[in-house]
Write a protein that holds these residues in place. Structure first.
Motif, PDB file in Angstrom:
ATOM      1  N   GLY A  92       4.058  50.180  22.968  1.00  0.00           N
ATOM      2  CA  GLY A  92       4.948  49.788  24.048  1.00  0.00           C
ATOM      3  C   GLY A  92       4.520  48.464  24.646  1.00  0.00           C
TER       4      GLY A  92
ATOM      5  N   THR B 174       4.540  48.482  31.083  1.00  0.00           N
ATOM      6  CA  THR B 174       5.128  49.820  31.175  1.00  0.00           C
ATOM      7  C   THR B 174       4.089  50.817  31.651  1.00  0.00           C
TER       8      THR B 174
ATOM      9  N   ASN C 110      11.219  49.899  20.266  1.00  0.00           N
ATOM     10  CA  ASN C 110      10.309  50.900  20.815  1.00  0.00           C
ATOM     11  C   ASN C 110       8.862  50.444  20.759  1.00  0.00           C
TER      12      ASN C 110
ATOM     13  N   TYR D 186       7.537  47.428  21.038  1.00  0.00           N
ATOM     14  CA  TYR D 186       7.140  46.422  22.027  1.00  0.00           C
ATOM     15  C   TYR D 186       7.858  46.556  23.369  1.00  0.00           C
ATOM     16  N   HIS D 187       8.730  47.554  23.509  1.00  0.00           N
ATOM     17  CA  HIS D 187       9.543  47.694  24.714  1.00  0.00           C
ATOM     18  C   HIS D 187      10.299  46.401  25.005  1.00  0.00           C
TER      19      HIS D 187
ATOM     20  N   ALA E 296       9.420  43.496  28.875  1.00  0.00           N
ATOM     21  CA  ALA E 296       8.641  43.992  30.002  1.00  0.00           C
ATOM     22  C   ALA E 296       7.348  43.215  30.146  1.00  0.00           C
TER      23      ALA E 296
ATOM     24  N   PRO F 181      10.117  47.449  33.330  1.00  0.00           N
ATOM     25  CA  PRO F 181       9.859  48.474  32.305  1.00  0.00           C
ATOM     26  C   PRO F 181      10.864  49.625  32.333  1.00  0.00           C
TER      27      PRO F 181
ATOM     28  N   ILE G 209      14.094  48.481  30.774  1.00  0.00           N
ATOM     29  CA  ILE G 209      13.918  48.407  29.315  1.00  0.00           C
ATOM     30  C   ILE G 209      14.044  49.802  28.706  1.00  0.00           C
ATOM     31  N   GLU G 210      13.387  50.789  29.303  1.00  0.00           N
ATOM     32  CA  GLU G 210      13.428  52.148  28.765  1.00  0.00           C
ATOM     33  C   GLU G 210      14.856  52.706  28.780  1.00  0.00           C
TER      34      GLU G 210
ATOM     35  N   ILE H   8      16.882  51.000  26.000  1.00  0.00           N
ATOM     36  CA  ILE H   8      16.531  51.514  24.676  1.00  0.00           C
ATOM     37  C   ILE H   8      17.172  52.875  24.460  1.00  0.00           C
TER      38      ILE H   8
END
Length: 587
Positions: A54, A58, A105, A107-108, A124, A150, A153-154, A157
């Protein structure tokens, strides 16, 4: 480089991924220097990064008590990059397709725009040069970084990438020899089975199934063992889709894992069992999973019913009622006494309709009690009772208890025998409003079902205020719907008279990411509302058939299920095929 090459490349570099990211990122030193985190915080976050991958930020947000707003302020002041919220953007599918999920996923990061040869990447951790260089190498585009929290970003995704779980990666871990000992035809070794249910690959596979089902909005998960195949299917918008076929040798371990989660007896494989799993799905939302096991020829079949406590909409106006049908139903539930019966097969939305009615009636001045099997959703202000047949607490005994509790409104989960029906009818005749369900094909045939249970015609005529049948039809996906012309002949086939039939413009779904390629997203209800009028009561007392009751109700303005479906087609909500799938032609 193709997608397979990308995945191969990232797998080869996975052993050094966490370390490379920690080295390539300068964000930890920056936050340490500015006093945002301590050196011990940095060690904890870096350690977690190396374990799970990640972005370092994060784990700093998750583990070190740093707020996203504070983090974004520091990053913007340091790097002078634009701040974006990828979760709130409507990112084009062709932009998302540029970057494989495995890299997003890892490297976020999320691609947010593509302009000629430049890819804008929401990150992030914008200081992670390893991530930027790998994305540049694998996509062939120049990379322009933008800052994102973060959490955003999550969510992005999850929105753009995780609508499909990669079961291949999970199943690749299941080929170890330790699982070979699980065999339904061999003598059951409980110690081996308990150990197998805790094996990481089995746990990961079951978790992946549950996560994928929730994201796909599935209402049920079916895990079905056959002689040479173990099949997993999801019911999405009322239709079953095959999702995967795990190795058949793992059926006992997978099924036992679910039984352990539901607190069922893994040693008992000869009798059906029922249990419940409660899971949290983020943002304070909880979901209940009702688990049912059934011994079959080649092992236990497991069905999980997913009940989203936060996702249910208890509003009569949004369920799909036509205006005149809604007026009739609302008038019936506002009467001080009498019986309202909702009918339809399992999974037709009867419980949601009844819960919506109770929500309308749920006032501080009204005492409402329900007997359910099981209690599907908790309703604040309503006294809900879970039926337990094994200890003698059935619907009939629950009804008797309610009558000693000074009730105004009573809901009975289902009327299925004479005793329950008799008490419900007497309750409706003695000043109580009773709501319940009956399993029949349409509204008029409910009268015959009550007669078959042993209820006298005069009691039915006196106690019942309204009978309503319903079905659920899939709604055309709003993102990919396309117009289509329907000739008058199609409307005639649906039951519209030749004099009234005319060509119409309807819609069908082409299939897109929003609907998972099915062309449908969500469901709407079709309703057949039969109000008990004096003419219908006379017919019941004279022993009329269901067909006679139906003709009289239609003469008085009742819309049948098929007619309700035709209106939904004309409105562009659903398709001809869908209406014909869930309703019968009027005779």
């Amino acid at each position: 480089m193709g997608l397979g090459g990308v995945e191969a490349f990232t797998r080869e570099s996975s052993e050094q991924g966490g370390k490379a990211q920690a080295v390539g990122s300068r964000i930890g030193d920056l936050l340490l220097k500015q006093g945002v985190i301590s050196s011990s915080d940095l060690r904890v976050a870096t350690s977690r990064l190396r374990e799970a991958g990640g972005a370092l930020t994060t784990w700093i947000v998750k583990l070190c008590g740093v707020g996203e707003a504070d983090l974004l302020t520091v990053l913007q002041e340091e790097y002078h990059l634009p701040v974006v919220d990828p979760a709130a953007l409507d990112i084009a599918p062709e932009v998302i397709d540029v970057l494989p999920a495995v890299l997003a996923n890892k490297y976020h990061v999320v691609p947010v725009s593509l302009s000629r040869t430049t890819l804008t990447l929401a990150m992030a951790d914008p200081s992670n040069l390893v991530a930027i260089n790998e994305v540049k190498f694998l996509t062939g585009f120049d990379v322009r970084a933008a800052i994102a929290g973060p959490g955003s970003i999550e969510r992005a995704i999850e929105r753009y990438y995780e609508h499909n779980v990669n079961y291949g990666d999970v199943l690749s871990e299941l080929g170890n020899e330790e699982m070979e000992v699980i065999n339904a035809e061999e003598e059951l070794d409980l110690k081996q089975l308990e150990k197998a249910t805790e094996e990481a690959p089995v746990v990961k596979l079951v978790n992946a199934l549950l996560t994928d089902a929730i994201k796909k909005r599935a209402s049920d998960i079916h895990i079905e063992p056959y002689e040479k195949v173990l099949r997993v299917r999801f019911r999405i918008d009322g239709v079953l889709y095959e999702i995967m076929q795990p190795p058949v040798k793992l059926k006992s371990a997978i099924i036992s894992r679910i039984k352990v989660m539901a607190s069922l007896d893994i040693a008992e494989r000869r009798l059906p069992q029922d249990g419940r799993i409660k899971v949290k799905i983020g943002h304070g939302r909880e979901m209940d999973l009702r688990v049912s096991t059934l011994p079959t020829l080649f092992g236990e079949k497991v069905v999980l019913r997913l009940l989203d406590k936060g996702g249910v909409q208890l509003d009569l106006k949004t369920l799909g009622f036509e205006p005149e049908s809604l007026d009739k139903f609302e008038d019936a539930i506002r009467r001080p006494y009498g019986m309202i019966l909702v009918t339809g097969p399992t999974g037709s939305g009867k419980t949601t309709t009844l819960y919506s009615a109770l929500s309308e009636l749920n006032k501080i001045t009204t005492n409402i009690s329900t007997a359910e099997d099981p209690v599907e959703y908790n309703l604040v202000g309503i006294n809900q009772l879970q039926v337990h047949e094994d200890i003698g607490l059935n619907f009939a005994s629950a009804l008797r208890a309610f009558l000693r509790q000074d009730p105004d409104v009573i809901m009975v989960g289902e009327i299925r025998d004479f005793e329950t029906a008799e008490i419900a009818v007497k309750s409706a005749l003695t000043g109580h409003l009773v709501l319940s369900t009956v399993h029949t094909n349409d509204a008029p045939s409910t009268v015959n079902r009550m007669l078959n249970m042993g209820i006298e015609p005069f009691l039915i005529a006196s106690s019942v205020n309204l009978i309503m049948a319903q079905r659920l039809a899939r709604v055309v996906c709003p993102k990919c719907r396309e117009p289509q012309e329907l000739p008058a002949s199609v409307m005639v086939d649906l039951g519209v008279s030749e004099d009234e039939a005319k060509p119409i413009t309807s819609y069908h779904g082409a299939g897109c990411q929003n609907c998972g390629g099915t062309g449908f997203r969500g469901r709407t209800a079709l309703y057949e509302v039969m109000t008990m009028t004096d003419a219908l009561r006379e017919l019941i007392l004279s022993g009329a058939s269901s067909a006679e009751l139906k003709r009289q109700a239609m003469d008085e303005g009742m819309k049948t299920l098929r007619q309700s479906g035709v209106e939904k087609i004309v409105e562009g909500l659903t398709t001809v095929e869908e209406v014909m799938r869930v309703t019968m032609a009027d005779t």
